[in-house]
Design an enzyme around this catalytic site. Structure first.
Site, PDB file in Angstrom:
ATOM      1  N   ILE A  10       1.052   3.147  12.632  1.00 56.08           N
ATOM      2  CA  ILE A  10      -0.343   2.844  12.315  1.00 56.08           C
ATOM      3  C   ILE A  10      -0.719   1.550  13.035  1.00 56.08           C
ATOM      4  O   ILE A  10      -0.059   0.518  12.863  1.00 56.08           O
ATOM      5  CB  ILE A  10      -0.558   2.709  10.793  1.00 56.08           C
ATOM      6  CG1 ILE A  10      -0.170   4.016  10.085  1.00 56.08           C
ATOM      7  CG2 ILE A  10      -2.011   2.334  10.496  1.00 56.08           C
ATOM      8  CD1 ILE A  10      -0.163   3.932   8.566  1.00 56.08           C
ATOM      9  N   ASN A  17      -3.482  -4.725   6.102  1.00 55.65           N
ATOM     10  CA  ASN A  17      -2.846  -5.136   4.843  1.00 55.65           C
ATOM     11  C   ASN A  17      -3.279  -6.545   4.449  1.00 55.65           C
ATOM     12  O   ASN A  17      -3.567  -6.804   3.282  1.00 55.65           O
ATOM     13  CB  ASN A  17      -1.332  -5.090   5.019  1.00 55.65           C
ATOM     14  CG  ASN A  17      -0.637  -4.323   3.940  1.00 55.65           C
ATOM     15  OD1 ASN A  17      -1.250  -3.624   3.155  1.00 55.65           O
ATOM     16  ND2 ASN A  17       0.670  -4.436   3.918  1.00 55.65           N
ATOM     17  N   HIS A  22      -2.527  -5.098  -0.246  1.00 53.65           N
ATOM     18  CA  HIS A  22      -1.389  -4.174  -0.197  1.00 53.65           C
ATOM     19  C   HIS A  22      -1.690  -2.835  -0.869  1.00 53.65           C
ATOM     20  O   HIS A  22      -1.201  -1.799  -0.417  1.00 53.65           O
ATOM     21  CB  HIS A  22      -0.142  -4.814  -0.815  1.00 53.65           C
ATOM     22  CG  HIS A  22       0.372  -5.954  -0.002  1.00 53.65           C
ATOM     23  ND1 HIS A  22       1.153  -5.768   1.123  1.00 53.65           N
ATOM     24  CD2 HIS A  22       0.195  -7.293  -0.127  1.00 53.65           C
ATOM     25  CE1 HIS A  22       1.432  -6.942   1.656  1.00 53.65           C
ATOM     26  NE2 HIS A  22       0.879  -7.887   0.917  1.00 53.65           N
ATOM     27  N   ASP A  26      -1.180   0.547   1.061  1.00 56.17           N
ATOM     28  CA  ASP A  26      -0.362   1.660   0.584  1.00 56.17           C
ATOM     29  C   ASP A  26      -1.156   2.961   0.622  1.00 56.17           C
ATOM     30  O   ASP A  26      -0.614   4.023   0.949  1.00 56.17           O
ATOM     31  CB  ASP A  26       0.142   1.398  -0.839  1.00 56.17           C
ATOM     32  CG  ASP A  26       1.195   0.309  -0.907  1.00 56.17           C
ATOM     33  OD1 ASP A  26       1.718  -0.085   0.155  1.00 56.17           O
ATOM     34  OD2 ASP A  26       1.493  -0.143  -2.034  1.00 56.17           O
ATOM     35  N   GLU A  53       5.025   1.134   8.246  1.00 53.94           N
ATOM     36  CA  GLU A  53       3.892   1.973   8.610  1.00 53.94           C
ATOM     37  C   GLU A  53       4.248   2.947   9.727  1.00 53.94           C
ATOM     38  O   GLU A  53       3.394   3.422  10.454  1.00 53.94           O
ATOM     39  CB  GLU A  53       2.696   1.104   9.022  1.00 53.94           C
ATOM     40  CG  GLU A  53       2.860   0.346  10.313  1.00 53.94           C
ATOM     41  CD  GLU A  53       3.615  -0.966  10.203  1.00 53.94           C
ATOM     42  OE1 GLU A  53       3.649  -1.684  11.215  1.00 53.94           O
ATOM     43  OE2 GLU A  53       4.184  -1.290   9.149  1.00 53.94           O
TER      44      GLU A  53
END
Length: 140
Positions: A10, A17, A22, A26, A53
C-alpha cells in the site's frame, strides 16, 4: 514447476496511518486485503498478508500475461475503493504498488529467490512513482 510471486504494498501507508490514525489504517489494510483475496479466489491463486501493509500472491503454472492481468485488476479494484488519502504523493486516494517475478523452480531455494526478486521489482515501482506494477519473467 513454473511459479510466480507477486508482492503488493500500500503506497504511502505510514503517512496514512500517521494522519488518519491506526484504526483507520487497519481499515485500509482490511479493505485492500479483501480486494486482493477476492481476486485471488477468482483466479485460484494463493494470497497472504506478508506483514504490515504488504501482501503476496503465489501463482503456479500461470503465464506472464495472466500475472499482468491479475496485477492490473488489483490496481483497478483498489482505485475503485476510493479511500481518501490527502497525504499521498501519488494520488488523492489509496493506491498500491506491485512487483512480480516468474521463474521455473526446481529446488526449494528458488522459492525464496522468486519472492526476493518480486520484492526488488516492487521497490523499483516504489522508486519510479508508485501506483503501478512491474513484471519480470525468466520463463521462455
Amino acid at each position: 514447476i513454473k511459479v510466480a510471486a507477486v508482492m503488493i504494498d500500500i503506497d504511502n501507508f505510514k503517512k496514512y496511518n500517521d494522519f488518519y490514525g491506526h484504526a483507520k489504517g487497519d481499515g485500509v489494510i482490511a479493505k485492500v486485503g479483501k480486494v486482493i483475496f477476492l481476486i485471488s479466489e477468482k483466479y485460484g491463486i494463493f494470497a497472504a498478508r506478508y506483514g504490515g501493509e504488504e501482501f503476496t500472491l503465489l501463482l503456479q503454472n500461470h503465464t506472464e500475461e495472466k500475472v499482468k492481468l491479475v496485477c492490473e485488476e488489483i490496481l483497478k479494484e483498489v482505485a475503485k475503493l476510493r479511500i481518501p488519502h490527502e497525504f499521498s504523493d501519488v494520488h488523492h486516494v489509496v493506491t498500491v504498488s506491485i512487483g512480480a517475478k516468474l521463474l521455473v523452480a526446481s529446488e526449494a531455494k528458488h522459492m525464496m529467490q522468486v519472492f526476493d526478486q518480486a520484492d526488488s521489482l516492487l521497490y523499483e515501482v516504489k522508486r519510479s512513482g508508485k501506483n503501478a506494477y512491474k513484471v519480470s519473467s525468466d520463463i521462455a
